[in-house]
Design an enzyme around this catalytic site. Structure first.
Site, short mmCIF file in Angstrom:
data_model
loop_
_atom_site.label_atom_id
_atom_site.label_comp_id
_atom_site.label_asym_id
_atom_site.label_seq_id
_atom_site.Cartn_x
_atom_site.Cartn_y
_atom_site.Cartn_z
CG ASP A 38 -2.13 0.92 1.01
OD1 ASP A 38 -3.09 0.49 0.34
OD2 ASP A 38 -2.11 2.05 1.51
CG ASP A 64 6.50 4.66 -7.33
OD1 ASP A 64 5.54 4.28 -8.03
OD2 ASP A 64 7.10 5.73 -7.55
CE1 TYR A 158 -11.36 4.08 -12.56
CE2 TYR A 158 -13.39 3.70 -13.79
CZ TYR A 158 -12.54 3.39 -12.75
OH TYR A 158 -12.85 2.35 -11.90
CE LYS A 162 -9.84 0.56 -12.62
NZ LYS A 162 -9.11 -0.28 -11.63
N PRO A 188 -15.82 -4.91 -11.31
CG PRO A 188 -14.78 -4.41 -9.32
CD PRO A 188 -14.51 -4.56 -10.77
CB VAL A 190 -20.95 1.84 -8.01
CG1 VAL A 190 -20.58 2.80 -6.88
CG2 VAL A 190 -21.16 2.61 -9.31
CG ASP A 192 -22.16 0.00 -0.16
OD1 ASP A 192 -21.88 1.19 0.09
OD2 ASP A 192 -23.08 -0.63 0.39
#
Length: 240
Positions: A38, A64, A158, A162, A188, A190, A192
Site C-alpha cells: 500500500d 511505488d 479512467y 481500465k 466491479p 460501483v 459500496d
C-alpha cells in the site's frame, strides 16, 4: 472454503483500501500467507489491526508500483522470506472524474494510466518472472472495472486505463497458458464504500456491490476450482 489455498503465498497490492482489506480478510480465513502493498504502510498496519487481523501474520511494503527499481526488490524479498509466490492480486488503482476528452488535461490522463494500468503491468511482470523461475502454477487476478468495457461520458481517461488492464490480462493469459499460470480480471460496477457513499449521497447504494462479494469472486479465481479459467473478465455488477 477452498482447502487447497491453505499456506499459499499471495502478493496483494492496494491492501489498505476497502476492497483490499476485504480480500485480505477473505484469504486470511483460507489460510493464505500474504505480502501486503500500500502507499502508506502505517495506515495499512492500523487498518489490519482494526479489522481484527493479526498484524504479525503479514509482510508489508510501501512500494511505488510504477517503478521497477521499487517493485523488483520487494518481490525478491517476498520470495526470499516465503519461498514462492502463488497468487498475485492487482487491487491498487483509483478513480478520478476527468470530464470530456477535450477538457481533460494531460496530467489526469498520465495519472490514471499509471495508477490503473502501469501498476498492474509492473507488478504482474515481476511476479510472473518469479513464478516462472520457481516453476509455480500460479494465479494472477486484476481488479479492472465495468468502465473498461464501455466508454461513458466524462470518464474517458479512467475507462481507457481500465481497458488497458483488461487487455493486459488477456495478453498475459495467452502468453502463460502453457506454463499453467492463469490470468483473469474482475470487473466491479460501483463498490459500496464510505467514500462512494459520500461522493454520491443521492444514489441507491443498495444496488452497489459489497467489497466482500468481490472478495468471494477473487477467492474462487485463486482456487483450484478455477484452474481452467484464464483470460476472462468476470462482471461483478450487482444491480448497479
Amino acid at each position: 472454503m477452498y482447502p487447497e489455498l491453505k499456506d499459499k503465498v499471495a502478493v496483494v497490492s492496494g491492501a489498505g483500501g476497502n476492497l483490499g482489506l476485504a480480500v485480505v480478510k477473505r484469504l486470511h480465513a483460507e489460510g493464505v500467507r500474504m505480502a501486503l502493498i500500500d502507499r502508506d504502510e502505517q495506515r495499512m498496519r492500523q487498518r489490519v489491526q482494526e479489522n481484527g487481523l493479526p498484524e504479525d501474520d503479514f509482510i508489508y511494503g510501501t512500494v511505488d508500483l510504477t517503478q521497477k527499481s521499487h517493485v523488483d526488490p520487494f518481490i525478491d524479498r517476498v520470495t526470499a522470506s516465503m519461498g514462492r509466490i502463488d497468487i498475485l492480486l492487482n487491487i491498487a488503482g483509483g478513480y478520478r472524474s476527468d470530464g470530456a476528452v477535450h477538457e481533460t488535461d494531460e496530467s489526469t490522463w498520465d495519472y490514471l494510466m499509471a495508477l490503473n494500468a502501469k501498476t498492474a503491468f509492473m507488478l504482474s511482470a515481476a511476479v510472473t518472472r518469479a513464478m516462472i523461475a520457481l516453476g509455480t502454477q500460479g494465479r494472477i487476478i486484476t481488479v479492472a472495472s465495468r468502465a473498461g468495457v464501455v466508454g461513458l461520458t466524462g470518464i474517458a481517461a479512467y475507462s481507457a486505463s481500465k481497458a488497458a488492464a483488461i487487455r493486459l490480462t488477456e495478453s498475459m493469459a495467452a502468453e502463460l497458458l502453457d506454463l499453467g499460470i492463469t490470468v483473469n480480471a474482475v470487473l466491479p460496477s460501483v463498490i459500496d464504500t464510505p467514500q462512494n457513499r459520500q461522493a454520491r449521497p443521492d444514489a441507491d447504494n443498495s444496488k452497489w456491490v459489497e467489497p466482500e462479494s468481490i472478495a468471494d469472486v477473487i477467492a474462487f479465481l485463486a482456487s483450484d476450482q478455477a484452474r481452467d479459467i484464464s483470460g476472462a473478465s468476470i462482471p461483478v455488477y450487482g444491480r448497479a
